[in-house]
Motif scaffolding. Structure first.
Motif, PDB file in Angstrom:
ATOM      1  N   LEU A 163      73.068  47.127  21.584  1.00 38.26           N
ATOM      2  CA  LEU A 163      73.894  48.617  21.493  1.00 38.26           C
ATOM      3  C   LEU A 163      72.843  49.815  21.875  1.00 38.26           C
ATOM      4  O   LEU A 163      71.841  49.898  21.076  1.00 38.26           O
ATOM      5  CB  LEU A 163      74.328  48.597  19.891  1.00 38.26           C
ATOM      6  N   LYS A 164      73.374  50.408  22.657  1.00 36.81           N
ATOM      7  CA  LYS A 164      72.621  51.650  23.164  1.00 36.81           C
ATOM      8  C   LYS A 164      73.397  52.825  22.604  1.00 36.81           C
ATOM      9  O   LYS A 164      74.456  52.981  23.022  1.00 36.81           O
ATOM     10  CB  LYS A 164      72.489  51.684  24.507  1.00 36.81           C
ATOM     11  N   ALA A 165      72.734  53.783  21.947  1.00 40.09           N
ATOM     12  CA  ALA A 165      73.424  55.121  21.359  1.00 40.09           C
ATOM     13  C   ALA A 165      73.325  56.312  22.324  1.00 40.09           C
ATOM     14  O   ALA A 165      72.062  56.209  22.814  1.00 40.09           O
ATOM     15  CB  ALA A 165      73.364  55.361  19.913  1.00 40.09           C
ATOM     16  N   THR A 166      74.138  57.168  22.922  1.00 39.07           N
ATOM     17  CA  THR A 166      73.717  58.177  23.401  1.00 39.07           C
ATOM     18  C   THR A 166      73.261  59.092  22.423  1.00 39.07           C
ATOM     19  O   THR A 166      73.227  58.801  21.186  1.00 39.07           O
ATOM     20  CB  THR A 166      74.927  58.899  23.688  1.00 39.07           C
ATOM     21  N   ASP A 171      82.912  52.567  18.010  1.00 47.56           N
ATOM     22  CA  ASP A 171      84.020  53.212  17.301  1.00 47.56           C
ATOM     23  C   ASP A 171      84.785  52.503  16.637  1.00 47.56           C
ATOM     24  O   ASP A 171      86.013  52.609  16.532  1.00 47.56           O
ATOM     25  CB  ASP A 171      84.774  53.902  18.521  1.00 47.56           C
ATOM     26  N   GLN A 222      75.245  60.374  19.847  1.00 47.73           N
ATOM     27  CA  GLN A 222      75.664  59.283  19.063  1.00 47.73           C
ATOM     28  C   GLN A 222      74.634  59.132  17.872  1.00 47.73           C
ATOM     29  O   GLN A 222      74.707  58.961  16.827  1.00 47.73           O
ATOM     30  CB  GLN A 222      76.093  57.834  19.719  1.00 47.73           C
ATOM     31  N   GLU A 223      73.406  58.972  18.212  1.00 39.90           N
ATOM     32  CA  GLU A 223      72.178  59.109  17.786  1.00 39.90           C
ATOM     33  C   GLU A 223      72.361  60.056  16.420  1.00 39.90           C
ATOM     34  O   GLU A 223      72.043  59.892  15.473  1.00 39.90           O
ATOM     35  CB  GLU A 223      70.816  59.405  18.385  1.00 39.90           C
ATOM     36  N   ILE A 282      74.823  59.086  13.898  1.00 42.34           N
ATOM     37  CA  ILE A 282      74.316  58.236  13.078  1.00 42.34           C
ATOM     38  C   ILE A 282      73.404  58.755  12.074  1.00 42.34           C
ATOM     39  O   ILE A 282      73.474  58.321  10.800  1.00 42.34           O
ATOM     40  CB  ILE A 282      73.562  57.132  14.107  1.00 42.34           C
ATOM     41  N   LYS A 325      75.243  52.259  13.212  1.00 50.24           N
ATOM     42  CA  LYS A 325      75.015  52.351  14.652  1.00 50.24           C
ATOM     43  C   LYS A 325      76.315  51.638  15.287  1.00 50.24           C
ATOM     44  O   LYS A 325      76.916  52.238  16.102  1.00 50.24           O
ATOM     45  CB  LYS A 325      73.815  51.729  15.104  1.00 50.24           C
ATOM     46  N   LYS A 326      76.443  50.248  15.103  1.00 49.16           N
ATOM     47  CA  LYS A 326      77.363  49.803  15.513  1.00 49.16           C
ATOM     48  C   LYS A 326      78.864  50.485  15.258  1.00 49.16           C
ATOM     49  O   LYS A 326      79.583  50.476  16.404  1.00 49.16           O
ATOM     50  CB  LYS A 326      77.339  48.110  14.657  1.00 49.16           C
ATOM     51  N   VAL A 386      79.304  53.621  14.861  1.00 52.50           N
ATOM     52  CA  VAL A 386      79.270  54.808  15.940  1.00 52.50           C
ATOM     53  C   VAL A 386      79.819  54.284  17.258  1.00 52.50           C
ATOM     54  O   VAL A 386      80.503  55.023  18.108  1.00 52.50           O
ATOM     55  CB  VAL A 386      78.287  55.658  15.627  1.00 52.50           C
ATOM     56  N   VAL A 387      79.004  53.318  17.756  1.00 51.04           N
ATOM     57  CA  VAL A 387      78.706  53.093  19.062  1.00 51.04           C
ATOM     58  C   VAL A 387      80.095  52.492  19.601  1.00 51.04           C
ATOM     59  O   VAL A 387      80.635  52.921  20.782  1.00 51.04           O
ATOM     60  CB  VAL A 387      77.331  52.435  19.525  1.00 51.04           C
TER      61      VAL A 387
END
Lengths: 413, 413
Positions: B5-8, B46, B11-12, B15, B40-41, B43-44
């Motif tokens: 998972l990569k957060a923008t 949704d 998004q970070e 989080i 994180k999961k 948020v990323v």
């Protein structure tokens, strides 16, 4: 237990006879009084008692140690009681849920049934299997719901469970006990509820589990079973409990010569115990034999041969017993040549080194092994020891080569 | 947990915001890293997280101590996560199989449902129950077979079970633990498996059970939940954990005047803790209040009245909070007369002894009690203390008799 039952004087005699005979050789009966009451009920109401023996569902390899219990059950059968042979297939089909035991793989229904047939065959050497009933506990245990299990477990405390010797030892020495292991005694107890067992029989290492059945039957409003424990028999080493893994056992399915030979290695001081616990020789005869050995009128070797004959005849029949005894006497006792030496036609040179000869005939796996055997004095030609590893042998028709006590080859040219 | 998972950057930020807010007031998060991963999961991808809270199926009587957890759940709701309210009806329907607890009678389905409705109503004072899902664990636990139970129990050792504080204490002090009690943590863990819970919330006394869920989820190949424990709040005595049996609680279903009055008896040193754990007042405001109290610019009494208002308004609404505060200020603080004094028509003589008057009006149960109350200075007529027990009172229309702080009667002639 009804206190109302009145026995006639004749029935009282029969009760005495059964109690006296059945408690012979027993380590413990719990509780003692209830045992007589059970027998009384059976005699007065003319209803057989239900005598339970639990069995592991894995492949059986029955040995003399196991037959101690079987001989006791045989006695119960002779008094007309019903034997309940319980195959614990429920746990066998589950295997080890903690995944720690590689040897406890789940068994299929077919495997369980095949093992049950082997039990019937091997136990049948002592018991009358036509008069025994086989039960499989998966029949009722697989029907239990979580709620049933909780109610069952509600009858016992953790402290009581940890009184069981192996649990206690593992707990105090910080070895893991998986929570599901607490279920095994509970299941064994529940089996007695399901089968309405009157008496459960086991080795002294089973006392805890046998009492569990009694306790749970009471909690479920059933008549409580009596626990009857039998001694564990020492193996051929005379010290440790007989078991397959210690290789100190006599298996009921072994070759007659093997059974007879092994019987001859039973330590003198254990012989009478084997007679008492693992044969059906009447106690009066055994007592006389013991006296005769003590005063020297019977040689222990002869008493032991009679025991070996007894084992072979129980497990393989009278004729096999005769043959096994003859074989033993010929080969081991008189140290003469056996009658049935295999013949091999010699197609090699007219002379051969003793080492080559042994390897050529397949009597030793390698030259190194052959050399060792000669040096240890284990090789004979025509009953003469060969001690020089450089010996050159001149091959003759009818020549007998012997390695150790039991390997013989006769050469033809 | 996927490492992919990569957060923008945006998004970070989200989080960080959630992690920072949600871990406020928490005693322990196990394991810490996994908590951030869970957020994180969510948020990323949704996808809301599933936050579990277990509830006893017996009749609830929710107090401020319970709301500590509810306020945390409310925060999760505000971030869009899903609340799983689990009613542990399976064990409730069984009762106590060891028969030792008289209070743990089996509950019927109707009783369980009635209790669940009470939960919904009382929890609804803090939580948005429309955004919570009710689960009943009998749904899956009643389906388990004995085999399933054995496999479940195979994942844990007896030693691990006896690490649980109450088991440990009972075992070492020789108090009985019934074997079925080992099932409760197992069930709680299995519930997390059945509901795929991401996070389980509880008081610090629940840590063992919360970790059980994590351990069993792993054994069943599920993503492991994170355990999140919240502090236990001290009761009005300032010392012991708030509980109904210690009578040191404020119940969410109590009368507004009662809630307000009890709030005023919260020890000064605990007030800020109550603000932080049991209200939704923003942390910045609480911090300012704490500072203002410290430098004397706010009187603790006023801060406590504001807390009382807060409790009443959360549990009964803004209007009830206004009234409760006014009532308190009138009766207790200004010691003035309340507005709604009950009137009684006097039909006796024109004069009466003060003792007879109190008993006659039903304001004291006996002459002895009346005498005591007068001696203690608890009796007033027209707001004048009456201290002589022999006082003869001349009855007048509109005369007000007062006993203690809260009992008033107005006479009419």
């Amino acid at each position: 237990m009804s206190e109302e039952l009145k026995a006639t004087p004749e029935q009282e005699k029969e009760i005495d006879r059964q109690v006296e005979a059945l408690q012979r050789g027993i380590v413990e009966i719990v509780p003692e009084e209830a045992f007589r009451e059970k027998i009384k009920k059976a005699v007065v109401t003319d209803q057989p008692l239900k005598i339970k023996l639990g069995m592991d569902p894995s492949a059986p390899d029955v040995h003399v140690g196991h037959t101690v219990v079987l001989h006791k059950l045989r006695q119960f059968q002779e008094f007309g009681h019903e034997i309940q042979m319980l195959i614990g297939d429920f746990t066998g089909k589950i295997g080890d849920p903690s995944g720690k035991s590689e040897t406890r793989k789940p068994l299929s229904t077919e495997e369980v049934e095949a093992n049950a047939r082997t039990y019937v065959e091997q136990y049948g050497k002592v018991l009358d299997m036509d008069k025994a009933t086989l039960y499989y506990n998966s029949e009722w245990l697989s029907e239990l719901t979580f709620e049933d299990v909780i109610k069952l477990a509600g009858n016992l405390t953790v402290a009581r469970m940890l009184e069981r010797e192996d649990f206690h030892n593992r707990y105090t020495s910080n070895k893991p006990i998986s929570v599901h292991e607490f279920f095994y005694p509970l299941m064994q107890g529940y089996d007695s509820i399901a089968m309405d067992s009157d008496i459960e029989v086991g080795g002294t290492d089973q006392t805890f589990n046998l009492m569990m059945g009694r306790q749970l039957q009471e909690a479920y409003g059933k008549e409580k079973q009596v626990a009857l424990t039998l001694p564990l028999i020492e193996g051929l080493d005379g010290v440790r409990k007989m078991s397959k893994s210690l290789n100190n056992y006599i298996g009921v399915d072994e070759d007659p010569n093997e059974i007879f030979g092994k019987s001859m290695s039973i330590p003198d001081e254990l012989m009478i115990k084997y007679y008492k616990l693992a044969t059906d020789v009447p106690l009066t005869e055994i007592n006389k034999l013991e006296k005769d050995i003590a005063d020297g009128s019977v040689h222990p070797r002869d008493a032991k041969q009679a025991l070996g004959r007894k084992f072979v005849s129980m497990y393989h029949g009278e004729e096999a017993a005769d043959e096994a005894q003859r074989y033993f006497q010929t080969v081991f006792q008189k140290r003469a040549l056996p009658e049935d030496i295999p013949e091999v036609e010699w197609k090699g040179e007219a002379t051969a080194s003793i080492i080559d000869l042994l390897v050529e005939l397949g009597m030793q796996p390698s030259k190194g092994e052959a050399r060792k055997m000669i040096k240890n004095g284990g090789v004979k030609i025509n009953e003469e020891k060969v001690s020089d590893i450089k010996t050159e042998v001149t091959i003759e028709d009818g020549m007998i080569v012997q390695v150790g006590k039991r390997k013989f080859t006769k050469l033809s040219v």
